[in-house]
Design a protein around this motif. Structure first.
Motif, PDB file in Angstrom:
ATOM      1  N   TRP A  90       0.838  -1.202   0.000  1.00 20.55           N
ATOM      2  CA  TRP A  90       0.000   0.000   0.000  1.00 20.55           C
ATOM      3  C   TRP A  90       0.872   1.252   0.000  1.00 20.55           C
ATOM      4  CZ3 TRP A  90      -4.890  -0.212  -1.269  1.00 20.55           C
ATOM      5  CH2 TRP A  90      -5.631  -1.364  -1.012  1.00 20.55           C
ATOM      6  N   THR A  91       1.295   1.674  -1.178  1.00 17.51           N
ATOM      7  CA  THR A  91       2.023   2.931  -1.298  1.00 17.51           C
ATOM      8  C   THR A  91       1.040   4.095  -1.119  1.00 17.51           C
ATOM      9  OG1 THR A  91       1.638   3.039  -3.678  1.00 17.51           O
ATOM     10  CG2 THR A  91       3.649   1.909  -2.933  1.00 17.51           C
ATOM     11  N   THR A  92       1.556   5.277  -0.935  1.00 16.25           N
ATOM     12  CA  THR A  92       0.700   6.460  -0.783  1.00 16.25           C
ATOM     13  C   THR A  92      -0.220   6.625  -1.983  1.00 16.25           C
ATOM     14  OG1 THR A  92       2.396   7.579   0.541  1.00 16.25           O
ATOM     15  CG2 THR A  92       0.694   8.959  -0.462  1.00 16.25           C
ATOM     16  N   GLU A  93       0.304   6.388  -3.179  1.00 17.03           N
ATOM     17  CA  GLU A  93      -0.497   6.535  -4.388  1.00 17.03           C
ATOM     18  C   GLU A  93      -1.619   5.497  -4.433  1.00 17.03           C
ATOM     19  OE1 GLU A  93       0.029   6.589  -9.296  1.00 17.03           O
ATOM     20  OE2 GLU A  93       1.729   6.075  -7.993  1.00 17.03           O
ATOM     21  N   ARG A  94      -1.305   4.254  -4.089  1.00 15.25           N
ATOM     22  CA  ARG A  94      -2.329   3.204  -4.112  1.00 15.25           C
ATOM     23  C   ARG A  94      -3.410   3.471  -3.071  1.00 15.25           C
ATOM     24  NH1 ARG A  94       2.386  -0.514  -4.650  1.00 15.25           N
ATOM     25  NH2 ARG A  94       2.521  -1.079  -6.859  1.00 15.25           N
ATOM     26  N   VAL A  95      -3.009   3.951  -1.909  1.00 19.08           N
ATOM     27  CA  VAL A  95      -3.984   4.290  -0.863  1.00 19.08           C
ATOM     28  C   VAL A  95      -4.916   5.394  -1.344  1.00 19.08           C
ATOM     29  CG1 VAL A  95      -4.267   5.340   1.426  1.00 19.08           C
ATOM     30  CG2 VAL A  95      -2.575   3.523   1.072  1.00 19.08           C
ATOM     31  N   GLU A  96      -4.356   6.447  -1.905  1.00 19.60           N
ATOM     32  CA  GLU A  96      -5.165   7.582  -2.369  1.00 19.60           C
ATOM     33  C   GLU A  96      -6.115   7.183  -3.490  1.00 19.60           C
ATOM     34  OE1 GLU A  96      -2.312  10.560  -3.385  1.00 19.60           O
ATOM     35  OE2 GLU A  96      -1.979  11.186  -1.298  1.00 19.60           O
ATOM     36  N   ASN A  97      -5.638   6.368  -4.411  1.00 19.56           N
ATOM     37  CA  ASN A  97      -6.502   5.912  -5.509  1.00 19.56           C
ATOM     38  C   ASN A  97      -7.666   5.062  -4.997  1.00 19.56           C
ATOM     39  OD1 ASN A  97      -5.011   7.196  -7.506  1.00 19.56           O
ATOM     40  ND2 ASN A  97      -3.720   5.405  -7.913  1.00 19.56           N
ATOM     41  N   PHE A  98      -7.361   4.197  -4.034  1.00 14.20           N
ATOM     42  CA  PHE A  98      -8.407   3.333  -3.487  1.00 14.20           C
ATOM     43  C   PHE A  98      -9.417   4.134  -2.667  1.00 14.20           C
ATOM     44  CE2 PHE A  98      -9.656  -0.424  -0.676  1.00 14.20           C
ATOM     45  CZ  PHE A  98     -10.479  -0.971  -1.651  1.00 14.20           C
ATOM     46  N   LEU A  99      -8.944   5.132  -1.970  1.00 16.64           N
ATOM     47  CA  LEU A  99      -9.860   5.999  -1.214  1.00 16.64           C
ATOM     48  C   LEU A  99     -10.850   6.694  -2.154  1.00 16.64           C
ATOM     49  CD1 LEU A  99      -7.546   7.651   1.477  1.00 16.64           C
ATOM     50  CD2 LEU A  99      -9.498   6.148   1.903  1.00 16.64           C
ATOM     51  N   LYS A 100     -10.377   7.103  -3.311  1.00 13.08           N
ATOM     52  CA  LYS A 100     -11.277   7.725  -4.288  1.00 13.08           C
ATOM     53  C   LYS A 100     -12.358   6.734  -4.724  1.00 13.08           C
ATOM     54  CE  LYS A 100      -7.803  10.890  -6.205  1.00 13.08           C
ATOM     55  NZ  LYS A 100      -6.946  11.177  -7.390  1.00 13.08           N
ATOM     56  N   ASP A 101     -11.967   5.467  -4.860  1.00 11.22           N
ATOM     57  CA  ASP A 101     -12.929   4.439  -5.270  1.00 11.22           C
ATOM     58  C   ASP A 101     -14.006   4.223  -4.205  1.00 11.22           C
ATOM     59  OD1 ASP A 101     -11.650   3.866  -7.710  1.00 11.22           O
ATOM     60  OD2 ASP A 101     -10.255   2.484  -6.735  1.00 11.22           O
ATOM     61  N   ILE A 102     -13.599   4.082  -2.962  1.00 12.76           N
ATOM     62  CA  ILE A 102     -14.569   3.709  -1.928  1.00 12.76           C
ATOM     63  C   ILE A 102     -15.382   4.887  -1.423  1.00 12.76           C
ATOM     64  CG2 ILE A 102     -13.161   1.741  -1.219  1.00 12.76           C
ATOM     65  CD1 ILE A 102     -12.301   3.314   1.250  1.00 12.76           C
ATOM     66  N   ARG A 103     -14.914   6.116  -1.648  1.00  9.92           N
ATOM     67  CA  ARG A 103     -15.650   7.298  -1.181  1.00  9.92           C
ATOM     68  C   ARG A 103     -16.959   7.498  -1.944  1.00  9.92           C
ATOM     69  NH1 ARG A 103     -13.400   6.769   2.822  1.00  9.92           N
ATOM     70  NH2 ARG A 103     -11.802   8.080   3.782  1.00  9.92           N
ATOM     71  N   GLN A 104     -17.162   6.742  -2.999  1.00 15.22           N
ATOM     72  CA  GLN A 104     -18.416   6.832  -3.755  1.00 15.22           C
ATOM     73  C   GLN A 104     -19.582   6.173  -3.011  1.00 15.22           C
ATOM     74  OE1 GLN A 104     -17.960   5.630  -7.983  1.00 15.22           O
ATOM     75  NE2 GLN A 104     -15.776   5.414  -7.523  1.00 15.22           N
ATOM     76  N   TYR A 105     -19.283   5.398  -1.965  1.00 13.68           N
ATOM     77  CA  TYR A 105     -20.293   4.594  -1.297  1.00 13.68           C
ATOM     78  C   TYR A 105     -20.410   5.001   0.173  1.00 13.68           C
ATOM     79  CZ  TYR A 105     -19.369   1.970  -5.531  1.00 13.68           C
ATOM     80  OH  TYR A 105     -19.204   1.614  -6.844  1.00 13.68           O
ATOM     81  N   ASP A 106     -21.610   5.379   0.562  1.00 10.99           N
ATOM     82  CA  ASP A 106     -21.787   5.913   1.913  1.00 10.99           C
ATOM     83  C   ASP A 106     -21.454   4.905   3.001  1.00 10.99           C
ATOM     84  OD1 ASP A 106     -23.936   4.267   1.414  1.00 10.99           O
ATOM     85  OD2 ASP A 106     -25.472   5.695   2.086  1.00 10.99           O
ATOM     86  N   PHE A 107     -21.666   3.615   2.763  1.00 10.50           N
ATOM     87  CA  PHE A 107     -21.392   2.623   3.803  1.00 10.50           C
ATOM     88  C   PHE A 107     -19.894   2.330   3.971  1.00 10.50           C
ATOM     89  CE2 PHE A 107     -22.635   0.433  -0.120  1.00 10.50           C
ATOM     90  CZ  PHE A 107     -21.620  -0.483  -0.325  1.00 10.50           C
ATOM     91  N   LEU A 108     -19.054   2.948   3.098  1.00 12.25           N
ATOM     92  CA  LEU A 108     -17.601   2.788   3.234  1.00 12.25           C
ATOM     93  C   LEU A 108     -16.906   4.096   3.618  1.00 12.25           C
ATOM     94  CD1 LEU A 108     -16.788   0.511   0.141  1.00 12.25           C
ATOM     95  CD2 LEU A 108     -17.196  -0.181   2.508  1.00 12.25           C
ATOM     96  N   ASN A 109     -17.673   5.166   3.766  1.00 10.69           N
ATOM     97  CA  ASN A 109     -17.073   6.488   4.021  1.00 10.69           C
ATOM     98  C   ASN A 109     -16.293   6.576   5.323  1.00 10.69           C
ATOM     99  OD1 ASN A 109     -17.629   7.952   1.719  1.00 10.69           O
ATOM    100  ND2 ASN A 109     -19.651   8.603   2.418  1.00 10.69           N
ATOM    101  N   ARG A 110     -16.618   5.737   6.267  1.00  9.97           N
ATOM    102  CA  ARG A 110     -15.963   5.792   7.573  1.00  9.97           C
ATOM    103  C   ARG A 110     -14.527   5.253   7.559  1.00  9.97           C
ATOM    104  NH1 ARG A 110     -19.013   1.296  11.221  1.00  9.97           N
ATOM    105  NH2 ARG A 110     -17.184   1.520  12.535  1.00  9.97           N
ATOM    106  N   TYR A 111     -14.156   4.545   6.477  1.00 10.17           N
ATOM    107  CA  TYR A 111     -12.902   3.803   6.487  1.00 10.17           C
ATOM    108  C   TYR A 111     -11.733   4.568   5.878  1.00 10.17           C
ATOM    109  CZ  TYR A 111     -15.663  -0.246   7.815  1.00 10.17           C
ATOM    110  OH  TYR A 111     -16.474  -1.115   8.478  1.00 10.17           O
ATOM    111  N   ASN A 112     -10.573   4.353   6.478  1.00 15.90           N
ATOM    112  CA  ASN A 112      -9.293   4.892   5.998  1.00 15.90           C
ATOM    113  C   ASN A 112      -8.237   3.808   6.119  1.00 15.90           C
ATOM    114  OD1 ASN A 112      -9.650   7.905   5.425  1.00 15.90           O
ATOM    115  ND2 ASN A 112     -10.583   7.707   7.449  1.00 15.90           N
ATOM    116  N   TYR A 113      -7.067   4.106   5.599  1.00 17.14           N
ATOM    117  CA  TYR A 113      -5.958   3.150   5.723  1.00 17.14           C
ATOM    118  C   TYR A 113      -5.372   3.174   7.127  1.00 17.14           C
ATOM    119  CZ  TYR A 113      -1.532   0.755   5.069  1.00 17.14           C
ATOM    120  OH  TYR A 113      -0.482  -0.115   5.195  1.00 17.14           O
ATOM    121  N   GLU A 114      -5.267   4.362   7.734  1.00 18.15           N
ATOM    122  CA  GLU A 114      -4.605   4.475   9.034  1.00 18.15           C
ATOM    123  C   GLU A 114      -5.359   3.665  10.085  1.00 18.15           C
ATOM    124  OE1 GLU A 114      -5.538   7.034   7.146  1.00 18.15           O
ATOM    125  OE2 GLU A 114      -3.565   7.570   6.331  1.00 18.15           O
TER     126      GLU A 114
END
Length: 291
Positions: free
Chosen positions: A267-291
Motif C-alpha cells: 500500500w504505497t501512498t499513491e495506491r492508498v489515495e486511488n483506493f480511497l477515491k474508489d470507496i468514497r463513492q459509497y456511503d457505507f464505506l465512508n468511515r474507512y481509511n488506511y490508518e
C-alpha cells in the motif's frame, strides 16, 4: 467440438445433480412439518474475508434458526428447486458443520450451551455465503432472482450485509492468492481490488433497491460490542433472543479485528489515495481509511 472428457464430465455431473435432486425431494418432504412455520429467509451479501463465518455461526446457534455454512443456496434457487428441498440441504449442511466443530480459517465458532445444527421450532432459515451470493446477484437479473427466492421460500427476505475495512478486505484477498502460490504483482493486486469493488457496486444497487430488507453489519462494530450488535441484528430479523443466548455468543467473539492491511507491504501512498477515491463513492464505506 466438445471433447470426450468434457462429455463424460457433463454426464457424471448430470447424474449427481439428478441423484441430489431425488434425495432432497423425498427427504425434504419428510421434514415439511418442521419447515411449516418458517416465515423468514436469511442470506448474506458482502466480500471475501469479512467475518461472515463468525456471524453466520452465531445466528445458527439460535434455537429458532438454522443457517448453513458456504452452501451457496442461491444456486438451488436459480435451479428452481422446491422449498422443502432447499431447506433440507440447509439443515443438513448446518448439522454436518456442527458435527465437525463449526471451524473455519483456523477459527473455532462453536457457541457453548446453544443450538448449532439443532432447533426447537424453526421460524427462520438461511445460508452464509456472502461474497458468492453478491457475485450471483451481480451476474443475474437480481430483481427477478430476489422475487424467485421470496416465492420459493414463501418467506420474507432478510439480508445481512457484512462490511469490513476495505483495505483489510483487499489485503486479505491478495494475501490468500499469494499463499496458494501466485506471485505478488501489480496485476494480482489490481485484479483483487477490481473484484472487491465489483461486489461493492452490486451491494450498493441492492441497498438502493430494497433498503428495508438489508442490515449493514460493520465487523469492527461487532467485535467492539457483540452483545449490542447481535441484539440489533435480531431486531432487524424480528426474532426474540434470550440474554443467555446473547452472552454465550459474545463469549466466543474475538477481542480485536485483524488489520490485514498492515501485513501487506504493497500500500504505497499513491495506491492508498486511488483506493480511497474508489470507496468514497459509497456511503457505507465512508468511515474507512488506511490508518
Amino acid at each position: 467440438m466438445e471433447s470426450e472428457k468434457a462429455k463424460r464430465f457433463k454426464l457424471v455431473s448430470g447424474f449427481f445433480w439428478f441423484y441430489y435432486y431425488v434425495v432432497s425431494y423425498y427427504k425434504g418432504k419428510k421434514l415439511k412439518e418442521c419447515f411449516s412455520q418458517i416465515d423468514k429467509y436469511i442470506f448474506f451479501i458482502g466480500y471475501p474475508r469479512s467475518g461472515h463465518s463468525l456471524i453466520g455461526s452465531l445466528l445458527d446457534a439460535h434455537p429458532n434458526l438454522i443457517i448453513s455454512n458456504e452452501m451457496n443456496a442461491l444456486h438451488f434457487f436459480k435451479k428452481k428447486y422446491f422449498r422443502h428441498q432447499i431447506f433440507y440441504y440447509i439443515l443438513r449442511n448446518s448439522q454436518e458443520h456442527s458435527k465437525l466443530g463449526r471451524s473455519n480459517s483456523n477459527y473455532n465458532y462453536v457457541v457453548p450451551n446453544q443450538w448449532q445444527g439443532r432447533y426447537t421450532k424453526l421460524i427462520g432459515i438461511g445460508d452464509k455465503k456472502g461474497g458468492k451470493s453478491t457475485a450471483i446477484l451481480g451476474d443475474e437479473n437480481y430483481v427477478k432472482l430476489l422475487d424467485d427466492i421470496q416465492k420459493i421460500s414463501q418467506a420474507k427476505l432478510k439480508i445481512i450485509h457484512v462490511i469490513r475495512n476495505p483495505f483489510d478486505n483487499v489485503s486479505a484477498m491478495v494475501s490468500r492468492q499469494v499463499k496458494i502460490g501466485y506471485p505478488l504483482t501489480e496485476t494480482l493486486f489490481q485484479e483483487r481490488k477490481k473484484l472487491y469493488l465489483s461486489k461493492v457496486k452490486t451491494n450498493a444497487k441492492l441497498k438502493a433497491q430494497i433498503p428495508n430488507d438489508i442490515c449493514d453489519v460493520h465487523l469492527e462494530d461487532f467485535i467492539a460490542a457483540p452483545k449490542k450488535e447481535l441484539t440489533r441484528i435480531f431486531q432487524f430479523l424480528e426474532i426474540e433472543v434470550s440474554q443467555k443466548y446473547i452472552d454465550d455468543c459474545a463469549s466466543i467473539v474475538w477481542k480485536k479485528t485483524n488489520h490485514s492491511r498492515f501485513d501487506l507491504s504493497y500500500w504505497t501512498t499513491e495506491r492508498v489515495e486511488n483506493f480511497l477515491k474508489d470507496i468514497r463513492q459509497y456511503d457505507f464505506l465512508n468511515r474507512y481509511n488506511y490508518e
